[in-house]
Design a protein around this motif. Structure first.
Motif, PDB file in Angstrom:
ATOM      1  N   GLU A  57       1.375  -1.462  -0.071  1.00  0.00           N
ATOM      2  CA  GLU A  57      -0.246  -0.171  -0.249  1.00  0.00           C
ATOM      3  C   GLU A  57       0.981   0.747   0.171  1.00  0.00           C
ATOM      4  O   GLU A  57       1.913   1.112   0.776  1.00  0.00           O
ATOM      5  N   ALA A  58       0.776   2.388  -0.840  1.00  0.00           N
ATOM      6  CA  ALA A  58       1.567   3.486  -1.168  1.00  0.00           C
ATOM      7  C   ALA A  58       0.237   4.420  -1.094  1.00  0.00           C
ATOM      8  O   ALA A  58      -0.654   5.094  -1.750  1.00  0.00           O
ATOM      9  N   THR A  59      -0.016   4.461   0.581  1.00  0.00           N
ATOM     10  CA  THR A  59      -0.628   5.651   0.891  1.00  0.00           C
ATOM     11  C   THR A  59      -0.001   6.883   1.494  1.00  0.00           C
ATOM     12  O   THR A  59      -0.610   8.401   1.137  1.00  0.00           O
ATOM     13  N   GLU A  60       1.573   7.028   1.601  1.00  0.00           N
ATOM     14  CA  GLU A  60       1.569   8.218   1.646  1.00  0.00           C
ATOM     15  C   GLU A  60       2.324   9.310   0.529  1.00  0.00           C
ATOM     16  O   GLU A  60       1.871   8.697  -0.408  1.00  0.00           O
ATOM     17  N   GLY A  61       2.812   9.828   0.727  1.00  0.00           N
ATOM     18  CA  GLY A  61       3.049  10.953  -0.855  1.00  0.00           C
ATOM     19  C   GLY A  61       3.050  11.995  -0.003  1.00  0.00           C
ATOM     20  O   GLY A  61       3.498  13.045   0.698  1.00  0.00           O
ATOM     21  N   ALA A  62       2.936  12.946  -1.310  1.00  0.00           N
ATOM     22  CA  ALA A  62       2.824  14.493  -1.621  1.00  0.00           C
ATOM     23  C   ALA A  62       2.198  15.053  -2.665  1.00  0.00           C
ATOM     24  O   ALA A  62       2.028  13.595  -3.527  1.00  0.00           O
ATOM     25  N   ILE A  63       1.181  15.407  -2.487  1.00  0.00           N
ATOM     26  CA  ILE A  63       0.612  16.601  -3.836  1.00  0.00           C
ATOM     27  C   ILE A  63       1.992  17.594  -4.234  1.00  0.00           C
ATOM     28  O   ILE A  63       2.423  18.538  -3.450  1.00  0.00           O
ATOM     29  N   ALA A 104      -1.014  16.919  -8.526  1.00  0.00           N
ATOM     30  CA  ALA A 104      -1.142  14.976  -9.393  1.00  0.00           C
ATOM     31  C   ALA A 104      -0.704  14.966  -7.557  1.00  0.00           C
ATOM     32  O   ALA A 104       0.062  15.557  -6.894  1.00  0.00           O
ATOM     33  N   GLU A 105      -0.812  13.642  -7.441  1.00  0.00           N
ATOM     34  CA  GLU A 105      -1.159  13.205  -6.516  1.00  0.00           C
ATOM     35  C   GLU A 105       0.504  11.696  -6.585  1.00  0.00           C
ATOM     36  O   GLU A 105       0.071  11.080  -6.645  1.00  0.00           O
ATOM     37  N   VAL A 106       1.520  12.067  -5.427  1.00  0.00           N
ATOM     38  CA  VAL A 106       2.354  11.160  -6.247  1.00  0.00           C
ATOM     39  C   VAL A 106       3.029  10.357  -4.470  1.00  0.00           C
ATOM     40  O   VAL A 106       3.503  10.570  -3.840  1.00  0.00           O
ATOM     41  N   ASN A 107       2.372   9.426  -4.875  1.00  0.00           N
ATOM     42  CA  ASN A 107       2.820   8.352  -3.500  1.00  0.00           C
ATOM     43  C   ASN A 107       3.556   7.185  -3.482  1.00  0.00           C
ATOM     44  O   ASN A 107       4.416   7.495  -3.926  1.00  0.00           O
ATOM     45  N   CYS A 108       4.044   7.136  -1.965  1.00  0.00           N
ATOM     46  CA  CYS A 108       4.592   5.933  -1.328  1.00  0.00           C
ATOM     47  C   CYS A 108       3.797   5.160  -0.432  1.00  0.00           C
ATOM     48  O   CYS A 108       3.144   5.487  -0.358  1.00  0.00           O
ATOM     49  N   GLU A 109       5.110   4.778   0.449  1.00  0.00           N
ATOM     50  CA  GLU A 109       4.674   3.692   1.130  1.00  0.00           C
ATOM     51  C   GLU A 109       4.487   4.664   3.245  1.00  0.00           C
ATOM     52  O   GLU A 109       3.936   4.326   3.669  1.00  0.00           O
ATOM     53  N   THR A 110       5.458   5.478   2.746  1.00  0.00           N
ATOM     54  CA  THR A 110       6.099   5.937   5.136  1.00  0.00           C
ATOM     55  C   THR A 110       5.921   7.263   4.554  1.00  0.00           C
ATOM     56  O   THR A 110       6.541   8.081   3.313  1.00  0.00           O
ATOM     57  N   ASP A 111       5.172   7.993   5.601  1.00  0.00           N
ATOM     58  CA  ASP A 111       5.391   9.242   6.166  1.00  0.00           C
ATOM     59  C   ASP A 111       7.055   9.947   5.737  1.00  0.00           C
ATOM     60  O   ASP A 111       7.372  11.290   4.364  1.00  0.00           O
ATOM     61  N   PHE A 112       7.953   8.840   6.427  1.00  0.00           N
ATOM     62  CA  PHE A 112       9.438   9.439   6.826  1.00  0.00           C
ATOM     63  C   PHE A 112       9.624   9.622   5.256  1.00  0.00           C
ATOM     64  O   PHE A 112      10.700  10.628   4.780  1.00  0.00           O
ATOM     65  N   VAL A 113       9.796   9.116   3.991  1.00  0.00           N
ATOM     66  CA  VAL A 113      10.238   8.847   2.447  1.00  0.00           C
ATOM     67  C   VAL A 113       9.864   9.622   2.297  1.00  0.00           C
ATOM     68  O   VAL A 113      10.004  10.649   1.587  1.00  0.00           O
ATOM     69  N   ALA A 114       8.238  10.762   2.389  1.00  0.00           N
ATOM     70  CA  ALA A 114       7.680  11.560   1.568  1.00  0.00           C
ATOM     71  C   ALA A 114       7.718  12.940   2.068  1.00  0.00           C
ATOM     72  O   ALA A 114       7.754  13.492   1.115  1.00  0.00           O
ATOM     73  N   ARG A 115       8.659  13.344   2.436  1.00  0.00           N
ATOM     74  CA  ARG A 115      10.010  13.826   3.382  1.00  0.00           C
ATOM     75  C   ARG A 115      11.051  14.170   2.917  1.00  0.00           C
ATOM     76  O   ARG A 115      12.159  14.701   3.374  1.00  0.00           O
ATOM     77  N   GLY A 154      13.506   1.173  -6.398  1.00  0.00           N
ATOM     78  CA  GLY A 154      14.623   0.655  -6.072  1.00  0.00           C
ATOM     79  C   GLY A 154      16.143   1.519  -5.312  1.00  0.00           C
ATOM     80  O   GLY A 154      16.689   1.032  -4.619  1.00  0.00           O
ATOM     81  N   LYS A 155      15.609   2.786  -5.761  1.00  0.00           N
ATOM     82  CA  LYS A 155      16.765   3.470  -5.065  1.00  0.00           C
ATOM     83  C   LYS A 155      16.206   3.563  -3.196  1.00  0.00           C
ATOM     84  O   LYS A 155      17.161   4.105  -2.370  1.00  0.00           O
ATOM     85  N   ILE A 156      14.972   4.023  -3.173  1.00  0.00           N
ATOM     86  CA  ILE A 156      14.880   4.381  -1.860  1.00  0.00           C
ATOM     87  C   ILE A 156      13.514   2.724  -1.323  1.00  0.00           C
ATOM     88  O   ILE A 156      13.654   3.284  -0.231  1.00  0.00           O
ATOM     89  N   GLY A 157      13.690   1.495  -1.702  1.00  0.00           N
ATOM     90  CA  GLY A 157      12.968   0.993  -1.186  1.00  0.00           C
ATOM     91  C   GLY A 157      11.237   0.857  -0.663  1.00  0.00           C
ATOM     92  O   GLY A 157      11.402   0.124  -0.430  1.00  0.00           O
ATOM     93  N   GLU A 158      10.638   1.473  -1.899  1.00  0.00           N
ATOM     94  CA  GLU A 158       9.474   1.577  -0.767  1.00  0.00           C
ATOM     95  C   GLU A 158       8.729   1.968  -2.525  1.00  0.00           C
ATOM     96  O   GLU A 158       9.181   2.777  -3.330  1.00  0.00           O
ATOM     97  N   LYS A 159       7.540   1.743  -2.635  1.00  0.00           N
ATOM     98  CA  LYS A 159       7.020   1.970  -4.115  1.00  0.00           C
ATOM     99  C   LYS A 159       6.810   3.291  -3.837  1.00  0.00           C
ATOM    100  O   LYS A 159       6.087   3.903  -2.740  1.00  0.00           O
ATOM    101  N   VAL A 160       6.959   3.336  -5.338  1.00  0.00           N
ATOM    102  CA  VAL A 160       6.627   4.830  -5.080  1.00  0.00           C
ATOM    103  C   VAL A 160       5.135   4.803  -6.807  1.00  0.00           C
ATOM    104  O   VAL A 160       5.409   3.471  -7.774  1.00  0.00           O
ATOM    105  N   ASP A 161       4.597   5.656  -7.158  1.00  0.00           N
ATOM    106  CA  ASP A 161       3.673   5.883  -7.691  1.00  0.00           C
ATOM    107  C   ASP A 161       2.908   6.929  -8.064  1.00  0.00           C
ATOM    108  O   ASP A 161       2.910   8.103  -6.563  1.00  0.00           O
ATOM    109  N   VAL A 162       2.285   7.191  -9.490  1.00  0.00           N
ATOM    110  CA  VAL A 162       1.103   8.249  -9.512  1.00  0.00           C
ATOM    111  C   VAL A 162      -0.178   8.301  -9.348  1.00  0.00           C
ATOM    112  O   VAL A 162       0.009   7.453 -10.579  1.00  0.00           O
ATOM    113  N   ARG A 163      -0.513   8.668  -8.947  1.00  0.00           N
ATOM    114  CA  ARG A 163      -2.333   8.245  -8.007  1.00  0.00           C
ATOM    115  C   ARG A 163      -3.131   8.487  -8.861  1.00  0.00           C
ATOM    116  O   ARG A 163      -4.310   8.043  -9.889  1.00  0.00           O
ATOM    117  N   ARG A 164      -2.993  10.045  -9.443  1.00  0.00           N
ATOM    118  CA  ARG A 164      -4.006  10.644 -10.576  1.00  0.00           C
ATOM    119  C   ARG A 164      -2.977  12.122 -10.962  1.00  0.00           C
ATOM    120  O   ARG A 164      -2.336  12.274  -9.595  1.00  0.00           O
TER     121      ARG A 164
END
Length: 276
Positions: free
Chosen positions: A55-61, A75-86, A131-141
């Protein structure tokens, strides 16, 4: 073979991957720079495959606008944790995605996968970043707003990058300032529409019916139920339609009155909240 520190540094600068991983890739590639890049990308693909079901529910607008304000993207770009989002690597990457989407203006998520980000199709760039950060990264919308003739698109990101707004403004006033005020209003008050004409008819009918039923339950005469329902609908518009809401910076006036004073008008807005 001995791997020079300068080679490791150059590979890191080219890929953004950590120093130790870069050194290992160069050792595995016998110092071949291009082969080391492919090794790192293969590693990224393996990590992405393992994280695909996460689940990639954290991230940034993120937002971007053209220099002339003729168009903007949110756009909403997602990752798995708030730590990575920052993390700076993630936020920089997310902004690059917004910039690339604005330049290419794809019709939807499917078409966006081919948009180039850092010289790579978005789909591949997302895999590389995973691969670089070790968390799923995706563009939700994402959504692109192009202003009509004489219009201007203004963007706003709320501190923390969990909420963002695009507004399309018209008029002869200072549209950048008015647009920012309107965007901040939309961020704070979460209106359902820019004007009452934009409120779906089925929602209006539902609110009228709720008003009638409330009045009926209170024992009001049948002949005035419709009038009461219309009054309740008007209050609903005041609370939920952007231009009819009290202006957050000066509640003595509505947003529409603020716009009128500044010779500005609002055409539409797009509001993204993380996970919304």
């Amino acid at each position: 073979m001995a791997i020079k520190a300068q080679d490791v540094k150059e590979l890191r600068e080219a890929t953004g991957v950590g120093m130790m991983d870069c050194k290992k890739a160069l050792v595995e590639a016998d110092g071949d720079f291009d082969k080391a890049i492919e090794i790192l990308r293969t590693k990224g693909q393996k990590v992405a495959a393992k994280r695909a079901d996460r689940e990639a529910t954290e991230g940034a607008i993120v937002t971007a606008t053209t220099d002339d304000g003729a168009a903007g993207v949110i756009a909403e770009v997602n990752c798995e944790t708030d730590f990575v989002a920052r993390n700076d690597d993630f936020t920089t990457f997310a902004q690059k995605i917004a910039d690339a989407l604005l330049e290419a203006r794809p019709a939807g998520i499917g078409e966006a996968q081919a948009v180039e980000v850092d010289g790579r199709p978005l789909a591949d760039a997302l895999t590389d970043m995973t691969g670089k950060i070790g968390e799923k990264v995706d563009v939700r919308r994402f959504e692109i707003v192009e202003a009509g003739s004489g219009g201007t698109v203004v963007d706003y990101i709320h501190p923390g990058a969990k909420l963002g707004v695009l507004v399309e403004m018209t008029g002869d006033g200072e549209l950048a300032d008015a647009g920012r005020d309107v965007a901040m209003q939309a961020a704070a008050m979460n209106p359902i529409a820019a004007t009452r004409d934009d409120v779906p008819q089925d929602l209006q009918d539902k609110e009228r019916e709720i008003g009638r039923e409330q009045a009926r339950a209170e024992g009001k005469p049948e002949q005035i139920l419709d009038k009461i329902a219309e009054g309740k609908l008007a209050r609903y518009f005041k609370d939920n339609v952007l231009v009819e809401q009290p202006f957050v910076k000066d509640s003595s006036m509505t947003v529409q009155q603020m716009l009128d004073k500044g010779d500005a008008g609002l055409t539409r807005f797009v509001r993204f909240a993380l996970g919304g």
